[in-house]
Design a protein around this motif. Structure first.
Motif, PDB file in Angstrom:
ATOM      1  N   SER A 110      21.936  -9.732   0.076  1.00  0.00           N
ATOM      2  CA  SER A 110      22.169  -8.312   0.334  1.00  0.00           C
ATOM      3  C   SER A 110      22.910  -7.658  -0.831  1.00  0.00           C
ATOM      4  N   GLU A 111      23.875  -8.373  -1.375  1.00  0.00           N
ATOM      5  CA  GLU A 111      24.628  -7.839  -2.505  1.00  0.00           C
ATOM      6  C   GLU A 111      23.731  -7.612  -3.715  1.00  0.00           C
ATOM      7  N   GLU A 112      22.848  -8.597  -3.999  1.00  0.00           N
ATOM      8  CA  GLU A 112      21.943  -8.466  -5.148  1.00  0.00           C
ATOM      9  C   GLU A 112      20.910  -7.368  -4.917  1.00  0.00           C
ATOM     10  N   GLN A 113      20.464  -7.205  -3.664  1.00  0.00           N
ATOM     11  CA  GLN A 113      19.495  -6.154  -3.371  1.00  0.00           C
ATOM     12  C   GLN A 113      20.125  -4.770  -3.552  1.00  0.00           C
ATOM     13  N   ARG A 114      21.428  -4.613  -3.151  1.00  0.00           N
ATOM     14  CA  ARG A 114      22.094  -3.335  -3.385  1.00  0.00           C
ATOM     15  C   ARG A 114      22.200  -3.049  -4.886  1.00  0.00           C
ATOM     16  N   THR A 120      18.819  -1.908  -6.027  1.00  0.00           N
ATOM     17  CA  THR A 120      18.557  -0.518  -5.622  1.00  0.00           C
ATOM     18  C   THR A 120      19.271   0.458  -6.540  1.00  0.00           C
ATOM     19  N   PHE A 121      20.522   0.147  -6.886  1.00  0.00           N
ATOM     20  CA  PHE A 121      21.292   1.013  -7.781  1.00  0.00           C
ATOM     21  C   PHE A 121      20.616   1.144  -9.149  1.00  0.00           C
TER      22      PHE A 121
END
Length: 423
Positions: free
Chosen positions: A293-297, A300-301
């Motif tokens: 989830s952290e890497e996906q955020r 996205t950024f």
């Protein structure tokens, strides 16, 4: 226009031939003056082609002796008789094909034949009345107009004009003053033409030297025009330089955004690969959902920054195109304005030149009138007509019933009472 049926076209051609030979009947009845009449500036010509109303053209002969002709452009017409001019037009327009639209909306090619082309004088140049008439000046020419009719149109005879300034001696003084004013105006207009030409060619007057050229020092008017030229050129160069700097700044911005886009794209690709790797490890139980989830955020950024950079890059490129168009438009509008001003200035120069020539010719005539003033007890006025023959003016004595030609100048002089000392 659609192709005409043979019978209709044959009728039109027959009618055109009839129109073409009609002037021949007029020539038979015309005087010698009309037989030698040539087109000159001020005449209004009408050109027509049978079956092609869109080619109908009515134009006034300009000071250079030219008129615009459809499919040809500017054509020299001054100095030609109507028959010679018609032959010249036929040589220019014959064998040309015109695209014409029919009532049903279709387009057809229409071939122009020589006998379909006619040229006529729609309006003649005016005549001029001067001397002892109530309203001297310009009069519209009318067919077969006589001096008697022209005097009537000018308000009739007026002997009081002599007492109020019609004396040739007073006229001579007035003409000399007018000539000096016109000469001054002519020199000023020459300076204006020179200034506009220099501005159009981008030639500044600063640093220019006439040493060794034999030219005199510039006059006050010339210096003022030269200074105006320099100011206009400096202002234009500043405007171009400002637009150039704006374009350079935009290009620098585009280069920066391009590098940022490449960096973000590379980061996005690396981040996407990392997310894919973590998802693979999650299936093997080697990582946690929180890490993914952290890497996906983060992905996205980076994606949002990349999209924003793409949008900014597009806006900057459009801005660069608009600035380049603005620079080109500024140059085109400036040149268009200067060309228009130059044309107007040259026309004005030609007009002043003509007025100077007319004043000079009139001064010569007034001088001859002054030397011919003598006692005359007759009630009949002295009538003299001046008619231009090539580049010269010919004068001849006339009668009330003398017919005038376009461009004639009529001098009307009533008998003067001369007082003599008596013993």
């Amino acid at each position: 226009m659609p192709l005409l049926f043979p019978s209709v076209r044959s009728s039109l051609l027959s009618f055109a031939r009839l129109i073409a030979i009609f002037p021949a009947f007029l020539v038979v009845e015309a005087s010698d003056a009309w037989a030698s009449y040539v087109v000159a500036p001020g005449d209004v010509l009408e050109i027509s082609v049978v079956g092609l109303p869109e080619l109908r053209q009515r134009a006034t002969v300009n000071m250079e002796g030219q008129i615009p002709v459809p499919l040809v452009g500017l054509m020299n017409v001054a100095g030609f008789s109507l028959s010679d001019l018609q032959g010249k037009l036929r040589n220019e327009l014959t064998n040309k094909t015109v695209r014409s639209r029919a009532p049903d909306g279709s387009e057809r090619a229409v071939y122009i034949y020589p006998e379909e082309i006619t040229v006529t004088i729609a309006e003649h140049r005016p005549i001029y009345m001067n001397g002892d008439v109530a309203k001297p000046g310009e009069l519209p020419y009318r067919t077969r107009i006589t001096i008697r009719q022209a005097i009537a149109l000018a308000g009739g005879l007026d002997v009081m004009r002599f007492r109020s300034g019609g004396d040739p001696r007073l006229q001579e003084v007035d003409l000399q003053a007018e000539g000096r004013l016109l000469q001054s105006d002519y020199l000023r207009q020459q300076a204006i033409v020179s200034r506009i030409s220099g501005e159009l060619n981008g030639t500044p007057s600063k640093g220019q030297s006439d040493a060794g050229s034999g030219r005199q020092d510039p006059t006050k008017t010339q210096r003022a025009q030269m200074e105006q030229r320099d100011i206009a050129l400096d202002d234009y160069k500043k405007e171009v330089a400002s637009l150039g700097r704006s374009i350079e700044q935009t290009q620098s911005q585009i280069a920066t955004l391009g590098r940022l886009r490449e960096e973000l794209l590379q980061t996005y690709q690396q981040q996407a690969a990392e997310v894919a790797r973590l998802k693979s490890n999650l299936e093997k139980g080697l990582t946690s959902i929180a890490r993914i989830s952290e890497e996906q955020r983060a992905l996205t950024f980076v994606s949002e920054r990349l999209l924003q950079t793409e949008a900014n890059l597009t806006i900057a490129r459009r801005g660069e195109e608009e600035q380049k168009r603005q620079l080109q438009r500024a140059d085109d509008q400036r040149r268009l304005r200067l060309v228009r001003e130059l044309e107007e200035a040259e026309n004005r120069l030609g007009e002043i030149r003509t007025r100077i020539q007319a004043a000079g010719d009139k001064l010569l005539y007034v001088g001859s009138m002054k030397s011919r003033l003598q006692e005359n007890s007759a009630d009949k006025p002295n009538l003299e007509v001046f008619r231009k023959n090539g580049n010269t003016w010919d004068g001849f004595n006339a009668e009330f019933d003398t017919e005038l030609m376009p461009g004639d100048v009529v001098e009307v002089m009533l008998p003067r009472e001369v007082f003599k000392a008596t013993d």
